[in-house]
Design a protein around this motif. Sequence first.
Motif, PDB file in Angstrom:
ATOM      1  N   SER A  65      -5.878   0.244  -1.880  1.00 44.34           N
ATOM      2  CA  SER A  65      -5.476  -1.162  -1.897  1.00 44.34           C
ATOM      3  C   SER A  65      -6.242  -1.910  -2.984  1.00 44.34           C
ATOM      4  CB  SER A  65      -5.761  -1.799  -0.543  1.00 44.34           C
ATOM      5  OG  SER A  65      -7.168  -1.903  -0.351  1.00 44.34           O
ATOM      6  N   GLU A  66      -5.732  -3.066  -3.376  1.00 41.37           N
ATOM      7  CA  GLU A  66      -6.393  -3.883  -4.393  1.00 41.37           C
ATOM      8  C   GLU A  66      -7.780  -4.317  -3.923  1.00 41.37           C
ATOM      9  OE1 GLU A  66      -4.032  -7.124  -5.850  1.00 41.37           O
ATOM     10  OE2 GLU A  66      -2.263  -5.851  -6.026  1.00 41.37           O
ATOM     11  N   GLU A  67      -7.914  -4.594  -2.619  1.00 35.28           N
ATOM     12  CA  GLU A  67      -9.209  -4.998  -2.076  1.00 35.28           C
ATOM     13  C   GLU A  67     -10.235  -3.871  -2.211  1.00 35.28           C
ATOM     14  OE1 GLU A  67      -6.414  -5.154   0.029  1.00 35.28           O
ATOM     15  OE2 GLU A  67      -5.977  -7.256  -0.401  1.00 35.28           O
ATOM     16  N   LEU A  68      -9.813  -2.657  -1.935  1.00 33.01           N
ATOM     17  CA  LEU A  68     -10.705  -1.512  -2.039  1.00 33.01           C
ATOM     18  C   LEU A  68     -11.132  -1.293  -3.492  1.00 33.01           C
ATOM     19  CD1 LEU A  68     -12.187   0.881  -0.798  1.00 33.01           C
ATOM     20  CD2 LEU A  68     -10.083   2.207  -1.030  1.00 33.01           C
ATOM     21  N   ALA A  92     -11.265  -3.550  -5.859  1.00 30.65           N
ATOM     22  CA  ALA A  92     -12.163  -4.650  -6.232  1.00 30.65           C
ATOM     23  C   ALA A  92     -13.565  -4.422  -5.665  1.00 30.65           C
ATOM     24  CB  ALA A  92     -11.596  -5.976  -5.742  1.00 30.65           C
ATOM     25  N   GLU A  93     -13.653  -3.963  -4.423  1.00 34.10           N
ATOM     26  CA  GLU A  93     -14.951  -3.716  -3.798  1.00 34.10           C
ATOM     27  C   GLU A  93     -15.679  -2.564  -4.496  1.00 34.10           C
ATOM     28  OE1 GLU A  93     -18.147  -4.228  -1.106  1.00 34.10           O
ATOM     29  OE2 GLU A  93     -16.530  -5.522  -1.792  1.00 34.10           O
ATOM     30  N   LYS A 100       0.846  -1.182   0.000  1.00 34.08           N
ATOM     31  CA  LYS A 100       0.000   0.000   0.000  1.00 34.08           C
ATOM     32  C   LYS A 100       0.887   1.239   0.000  1.00 34.08           C
ATOM     33  CE  LYS A 100      -3.990   1.857   2.364  1.00 34.08           C
ATOM     34  NZ  LYS A 100      -4.865   1.716   3.501  1.00 34.08           N
TER      35      LYS A 100
END
Length: 80
Positions: free
Chosen positions: A9-12, A14-15, A3
């Motif tokens: 982030s990649e998770e954010l 993607a969401e 980060k």
Amino acid sequence: MPKTAGRPSEELVAELERLSRDMLGNSRLSIQRETTSGDFVYLMIDKDTGETIRRWPPETHQDLAEYLRTFKAGLVNKRA
């Protein structure tokens, strides 16, 4: 991926993409021009029902802008 400042982030990411797909997947954009003011209005419309989901600018803003263009507001009625 580490980060870094200013990067989500990649998770954010993607969401956000999932939410965008879920919320906007069944809608279309309609751009209209108001006949009285000549301003553009952007409408997000549900494809199935034809219902307006979101409008920008909101109608209350349009009423205010129209009032400010009139001499009643005491402002100059010219555009740059």
